[in-house]
Design a protein around this motif. Structure first.
Motif, short mmCIF file in Angstrom:
data_model
loop_
_atom_site.label_atom_id
_atom_site.label_comp_id
_atom_site.label_asym_id
_atom_site.label_seq_id
_atom_site.Cartn_x
_atom_site.Cartn_y
_atom_site.Cartn_z
N LYS A 1 0.72 -1.29 0.08
CA LYS A 1 0.30 -0.27 -0.43
C LYS A 1 0.87 0.91 -0.17
N LEU A 2 0.96 2.03 -0.96
CA LEU A 2 1.62 3.57 -1.10
C LEU A 2 1.08 3.99 -0.38
N LEU A 3 2.55 4.41 0.82
CA LEU A 3 1.91 6.14 1.50
C LEU A 3 2.09 7.19 0.85
N ARG A 4 3.35 7.29 0.40
CA ARG A 4 4.17 8.21 0.45
C ARG A 4 5.62 7.95 -1.11
N THR A 5 4.93 9.34 -1.90
CA THR A 5 6.20 9.32 -3.42
C THR A 5 6.48 10.88 -3.61
N GLU A 6 7.84 10.69 -2.89
CA GLU A 6 7.88 12.59 -3.53
C GLU A 6 9.51 12.64 -3.66
N PHE A 7 10.42 13.32 -5.04
CA PHE A 7 11.31 13.80 -5.20
C PHE A 7 11.85 14.89 -4.20
N SER A 8 12.79 14.75 -3.24
CA SER A 8 12.82 15.56 -1.60
C SER A 8 14.70 16.28 -2.21
N ASP A 9 14.13 17.52 -2.03
CA ASP A 9 16.43 17.51 -1.70
C ASP A 9 16.81 18.56 -0.52
N LEU A 10 16.04 17.47 0.75
CA LEU A 10 15.45 17.97 2.06
C LEU A 10 16.74 16.75 2.57
N LEU A 11 16.29 15.66 2.04
CA LEU A 11 16.82 13.95 2.68
C LEU A 11 18.44 13.80 3.33
N PHE A 12 19.33 14.99 4.13
CA PHE A 12 20.55 15.09 3.40
C PHE A 12 20.69 13.67 3.85
N THR A 13 20.58 13.40 5.33
CA THR A 13 21.48 12.06 5.63
C THR A 13 21.32 10.62 4.65
N GLU A 14 19.84 10.60 4.66
CA GLU A 14 20.41 10.02 2.64
C GLU A 14 20.33 10.04 1.99
N ASP B 1 -2.79 -10.14 2.77
CA ASP B 1 -3.45 -9.24 3.82
C ASP B 1 -2.93 -8.78 5.30
N MET B 2 -2.45 -9.22 5.67
CA MET B 2 -1.36 -9.35 7.50
C MET B 2 -0.51 -7.58 6.56
N PRO B 3 -0.86 -7.04 7.32
CA PRO B 3 0.42 -5.55 6.95
C PRO B 3 1.85 -6.74 8.17
N ILE B 4 2.64 -6.60 7.05
CA ILE B 4 4.33 -7.02 8.12
C ILE B 4 5.16 -5.92 8.55
N ALA B 5 5.44 -4.77 7.19
CA ALA B 5 6.36 -4.26 7.62
C ALA B 5 5.62 -2.47 7.23
N PHE B 6 6.29 -1.63 7.41
CA PHE B 6 6.51 -0.26 7.37
C PHE B 6 7.99 -0.35 6.34
N GLU B 7 8.24 0.61 5.49
CA GLU B 7 9.31 0.41 4.08
C GLU B 7 9.37 1.55 3.63
N ARG B 8 10.33 2.00 4.02
CA ARG B 8 10.54 3.32 3.44
C ARG B 8 12.07 3.81 2.46
N THR B 9 12.22 3.63 1.46
CA THR B 9 13.30 3.86 0.94
C THR B 9 13.47 4.68 -0.08
N CYS B 10 14.52 4.90 -0.47
CA CYS B 10 15.48 6.17 -0.64
C CYS B 10 16.07 5.84 -2.06
N TRP B 11 16.15 6.65 -2.98
CA TRP B 11 16.79 6.00 -4.04
C TRP B 11 17.72 7.75 -5.24
N PRO B 12 18.66 7.13 -5.68
CA PRO B 12 19.26 8.68 -6.47
C PRO B 12 18.29 9.18 -7.81
N TYR B 13 18.03 10.11 -7.66
CA TYR B 13 17.44 10.49 -8.97
C TYR B 13 17.45 9.34 -10.48
N ASN B 14 18.24 9.44 -10.75
CA ASN B 14 18.60 8.20 -12.23
C ASN B 14 17.50 7.32 -12.15
N ILE B 15 17.95 6.76 -10.95
CA ILE B 15 16.78 5.57 -10.46
C ILE B 15 15.88 5.97 -10.23
N GLY B 16 15.23 6.51 -9.17
CA GLY B 16 14.42 6.89 -8.90
C GLY B 16 13.46 7.15 -9.95
#
Length: 244
Positions: free
Chosen positions: A106-119, A142-157
């Motif tokens: 289930k997609l919660l959020r997707t965006e290109f960001s300049d502010l994720l400095f640690t990532e 149908d069982m929720p197992i995990a919350f996933e937060r993934t970051c990718w470089p611009y070309n991959i994204g």
């Protein structure tokens, strides 16, 4: 279901023979997770044994976590934890399919960001370059197992954004674009669920969770994925084989 004949002359006790039959039915999906198994009376009739023998067999399966006795309902098949294997680089969907379950997201959020400095630092990205952030809830049957937060470089994204990220299997998409993962470093932490994470995963705030941080590298040893996944500890654990 046809009656199963036991071997009364075998060295193996009858209740253990029955236990093996019940285990196979669970593994074969005859009885799915959260379904009721037949009553003691029905099992007594099928196997032509005493109530005590049936109860012994069921007791063993309760002890090893395959069955659960419930007040007023009967005996249920317990959902089994997903098991991740350390030492092999694979995605959540691959793990779920290998265990015989159906992966969903289930997609919660997707965006290109300049502010994720640690990532951006983890991905070795320039300061003025955007990275793609994707947040999803991962499910198995149908069982929720995990919350996933993934970051990718611009070309991959930019490649990933061409696909339905509710159903996307990242590694398969990348391989279809001739982008292959070479290796990854992974760290695992014990954490407690926040209120927001608990609401997303259907657990109580403060419950124990596993947090996995993964940094994956391409064939040129340049980082291309930084993922933080928080797993329900009641539904997921890691399996590590050690040799000496």
């Amino acid at each position: 279901m046809p009656a199963h004949k036991l071997d009364h002359n075998a060295n193996k006790a009858l209740y253990l023979q029955i236990k093996d039959v019940l285990v196979k039915r669970i593994q074969d999906g005859v009885w799915g997770a959260q379904s009721l198994i037949p009553t003691e009376r029905e099992l007594m009739k099928e196997f032509d044994v005493s109530r005590t023998t049936i109860r012994q067999a069921i007791s063993v399966l309760v002890q090893i976590g395959l069955l659960e006795k419930t007040q007023g309902r009967g005996t249920l098949v317990k959902p089994q934890k997903l098991v991740g294997s350390l030492g092999r680089l694979k995605g959540f969907a691959e793990e779920v399919v290998e265990k015989g379950h159906i992966p969903q997201s289930k997609l919660l959020r997707t965006e290109f960001s300049d502010l994720l400095f640690t990532e951006k630092s983890m991905l070795n990205v320039k300061e003025d370059e955007s990275i793609l952030l994707i947040e999803r809830i991962r499910f198995a049957d149908d069982m929720p197992i995990a919350f996933e937060r993934t970051c990718w470089p611009y070309n991959i994204g930019s490649i990933l954004m061409q696909y339905d990220l509710n159903a996307a299997r990242y590694y398969e998409i990348l391989e279809n674009h001739n982008i292959y993962l070479h290796k990854a470093s992974e760290k695992i932490y014990a954490i407690n669920a926040t209120q927001d994470e608990a609401d997303l995963l259907g657990i109580r705030p403060g419950e124990a969770m596993l947090e996995m941080n993964r940094l994956s590298f391409g064939m040129n040893n340049h980082p291309i994925e930084y993922t933080k996944t928080k797993y329900r500890s009641d539904q997921y654990h890691y399996d590590i084989e050690l040799k000496r």
